[in-house]
Design a protein around this motif. Structure first.
Motif, short mmCIF file in Angstrom:
data_model
loop_
_atom_site.label_atom_id
_atom_site.label_comp_id
_atom_site.label_asym_id
_atom_site.label_seq_id
_atom_site.Cartn_x
_atom_site.Cartn_y
_atom_site.Cartn_z
N ALA A 38 10.76 1.96 -1.80
CA ALA A 38 10.50 0.67 -1.18
C ALA A 38 11.45 -0.34 -1.79
CB ALA A 38 9.05 0.24 -1.39
N ASP A 39 11.96 -1.25 -0.98
CA ASP A 39 12.84 -2.32 -1.44
C ASP A 39 11.98 -3.53 -1.78
OD1 ASP A 39 15.24 -0.84 -1.07
OD2 ASP A 39 15.14 -1.23 1.08
N MET A 40 11.81 -3.78 -3.05
CA MET A 40 10.88 -4.81 -3.51
C MET A 40 11.45 -6.21 -3.44
SD MET A 40 8.51 -2.72 -4.01
CE MET A 40 7.24 -3.81 -4.60
N GLY A 41 12.73 -6.34 -3.12
CA GLY A 41 13.33 -7.67 -3.04
C GLY A 41 13.03 -8.42 -1.77
N VAL A 42 12.50 -7.73 -0.77
CA VAL A 42 12.18 -8.39 0.49
C VAL A 42 10.75 -8.90 0.45
CG1 VAL A 42 13.81 -6.94 1.74
CG2 VAL A 42 11.42 -6.23 1.58
N GLU A 43 10.40 -9.76 1.41
CA GLU A 43 9.08 -10.38 1.40
C GLU A 43 7.97 -9.38 1.65
OE1 GLU A 43 6.74 -14.13 3.53
OE2 GLU A 43 8.88 -13.81 3.85
N ARG A 73 0.84 -1.20 0.00
CA ARG A 73 0.00 0.00 0.00
C ARG A 73 0.87 1.25 0.00
NH1 ARG A 73 -5.43 -0.91 0.95
NH2 ARG A 73 -5.97 -2.99 1.77
N THR A 74 0.36 2.28 -0.66
CA THR A 74 1.07 3.56 -0.75
C THR A 74 0.17 4.67 -0.21
OG1 THR A 74 0.26 3.89 -3.01
CG2 THR A 74 2.38 2.78 -2.75
N VAL A 111 7.25 1.08 2.80
CA VAL A 111 7.33 2.38 2.13
C VAL A 111 7.99 3.38 3.07
CG1 VAL A 111 6.00 4.28 1.14
CG2 VAL A 111 5.33 1.91 0.67
N CYS A 112 9.01 4.08 2.57
CA CYS A 112 9.73 5.09 3.35
C CYS A 112 9.80 6.39 2.55
CB CYS A 112 11.15 4.62 3.68
SG CYS A 112 11.24 3.05 4.54
#
Length: 515
Positions: free
Chosen positions: A461-466, A427-428, A470-471
């Protein structure tokens, strides 16, 4: 109604040292360090040409009153510009004068004018005024529209940016460090898509007329800055054309080991790589064209029933496509075969299982464009309308998909067969309007946070993690990246520029209307 900050409409990432993020907010381009979070440079687009017309002169100037002659005079550039600067930014306003007679017609003298009784209060308008509305308005207020930044592409081998601007229909090359203009071209039509060839030697620009032009990237070590008053037009080479609005394009190269044709050989008689341009349009077509010999069409990918807005060649060399249909397409682009349809409506229903929550989202989406409508006879919208805004692959084979007006990032994974599998969503704070990939599977994006003063203009956001989190890029220390204010009365015009993908749908009533 409170004002809101203008969101970031375009982003691109440059992975040099130190890495930088280039963010466009309306008419301003910011160069931001992703390590120190400082704004390193800014660039403002030049003013766009005046839009609109002035009142025509009378065919018989001898019988034209002096005060009407003054109204009918052509507006000088300096005078028009001064008047335009004070006008509200937005769409061209049509002015229908009711207090003065039409330009070019003689005024009746009060003594010769027959006196007529005043119409009753419940009488809305006379027959004469109704008839006059059928004619075109006689004046169009000249206005200086915001010269929005359209697309940004980083050219790594040249250390420059290719930037398009919409109102003046131009393509410019900017130095990555200083953001100074190196070269400038005037485009034939308003640009709708831009990319570079795999050799980083040519910029391909698609426009709303359906054509694709090639622009050779000059040697930046010997090129001097082109005067903005003398942009070039002759450098463009027409490559191909569609019969409708071109929406997106990309390029792909087959190395010799993957070339499926035995006739593809270089001058030495060895197998040669083959290059292709993949283009899509509003009329559901995806075309694969040989490059640079673009007179030869290789094949088509035909299964979409709505416009195609985004294309992506994945790391497994398959083609992803998305647009106004409620599914993503996975293609063997070389043969034109549809390998997979990934349903998006089912995914949205899983994210918003509550009908009331889904209804609120639908109502909010309707407010993004005041001209939003459907064809006569269709039922009122009750479900989320799917319109793919962005498709992006980052490291690790993760594909991120953004839907217009829906405040989520959809995450997919490219598997060995070239197909994609849904992995979840993030979510954003608001609808995502811009998206770019960075090193390590990170994505930077810009959200429309409305009147939320605490919401950041640039997030990641780091999309490689499960479970990506959002930062905010600036974490409360925006350091000048506030953006412009969108005041009451300007929101509709701004929204129509920002939320433009759904406007490609036929019968929408907005951009590209087919009536």
């Amino acid at each position: 109604m409170t004002s809101r900050r203008h969101p970031v409409q375009t982003l691109t990432y440059a992975p040099f040292t130190p890495p930088r993020l280039y963010a466009a907010i309306a008419e301003t381009l910011f160069s931001i360090s992703t390590t120190s979070h400082e704004i390193l440079a800014t660039w403002h687009t030049p003013p766009a040409p005046l839009q609109g017309k002035v009142a025509p002169q009378s065919k018989n100037p001898k019988t034209q009153p002096e005060n009407e002659k003054e109204d009918a005079e052509e507006v000088s550039p300096s005078k028009a510009e001064n008047e335009a600067v004070t006008a509200e930014s937005g769409d061209v306003e049509m002015t229908d004068s009711t207090s003065q007679p039409p330009i070019g017609k003689r005024k009746r003298s009060p003594s010769n004018t027959p006196t007529k009784p005043a119409p009753p209060s419940d009488h809305v308008e006379s027959k004469k005024s109704k008839r006059s509305k059928k004619h075109k308005p006689e004046t169009v207020a000249a206005k200086l529209l915001p010269n929005y930044i359209g697309q940004i592409v980083y050219i790594p081998t040249k250390h420059i940016l290719a930037v398009t601007t919409l109102e003046d229909k131009s393509l410019r090359l900017l130095d990555c460090d200083s953001l100074e203009v190196i070269k400038e071209w005037v485009l034939h039509k308003r640009p709708s898509a831009i990319t570079i060839t795999d050799s980083n030697s040519t910029i391909l620009v698609g426009d709303k007329f359906g054509d694709v032009y090639a622009y050779s990237i000059p040697n930046t070590t010997t090129t001097t800055t082109t005067s903005p008053s003398q942009p070039e037009l002759a450098d463009a080479k027409l490559l191909l054309g569609h019969v409708s609005l071109l929406t997106t394009l990309t390029t792909v190269t087959l190395p010799p080991s993957q070339t499926r044709s035995t006739t593809a050989q270089n001058a030495n008689g060895k197998a040669a790589e083959k290059q292709y341009i993949i283009t899509a349009d509003r009329d559901e077509h995806i075309r694969i064209t040989n490059y640079p010999h673009t007179h030869a069409i290789h094949t088509f990918c035909l299964s979409h029933t709505q416009f195609v807005s985004r294309l992506l060649i994945t790391s497994q060399n398959t083609l992803l496509s998305g647009g106004g249909d409620d599914w993503l397409g996975v293609w063997d682009w070389y043969s034109g075969t549809l390998l997979q349809q990934v349903g998006l409506r089912e995914i949205i229903a899983g994210i918003y299982p509550d009908e009331e929550e889904r209804g609120k989202l639908v109502e909010k989406m309707k407010g993004y464009n005041t001209r939003r409508r459907r064809r006569e006879g269709e039922e009122e919208e009750r479900e989320v309308v799917v319109a793919v805004r962005e498709i992006l692959e980052v490291e690790g084979g993760i594909v991120v998909v953004v839907l217009e007006g829906v405040p989520v990032l959809l995450r997919f994974e490219v598997v060995e067969t070239g197909r994609v599998e849904y992995r979840g969503f993030t979510r954003t704070p608001g609808p995502v309007l811009s998206l770019t990939g960075a090193d390590g599977g990170r994505v930077y994006f810009g959200c429309d946070v409305g009147d939320n003063e605490k919401g950041g203009l640039v997030l990641y956001a780091d999309m490689g993690v499960e479970e990506p989190r959002v930062c905010e890029l600036f974490e409360g220390e925006r350091k000048g990246l506030e953006g412009v204010r969108v005041e009451e009365g300007e929101e509709d015009a701004v929204n129509e520029r920002l939320y433009s993908v759904e406007g490609l749908r036929k019968g929408f009533g907005g951009m590209g209307e087919d009536e």
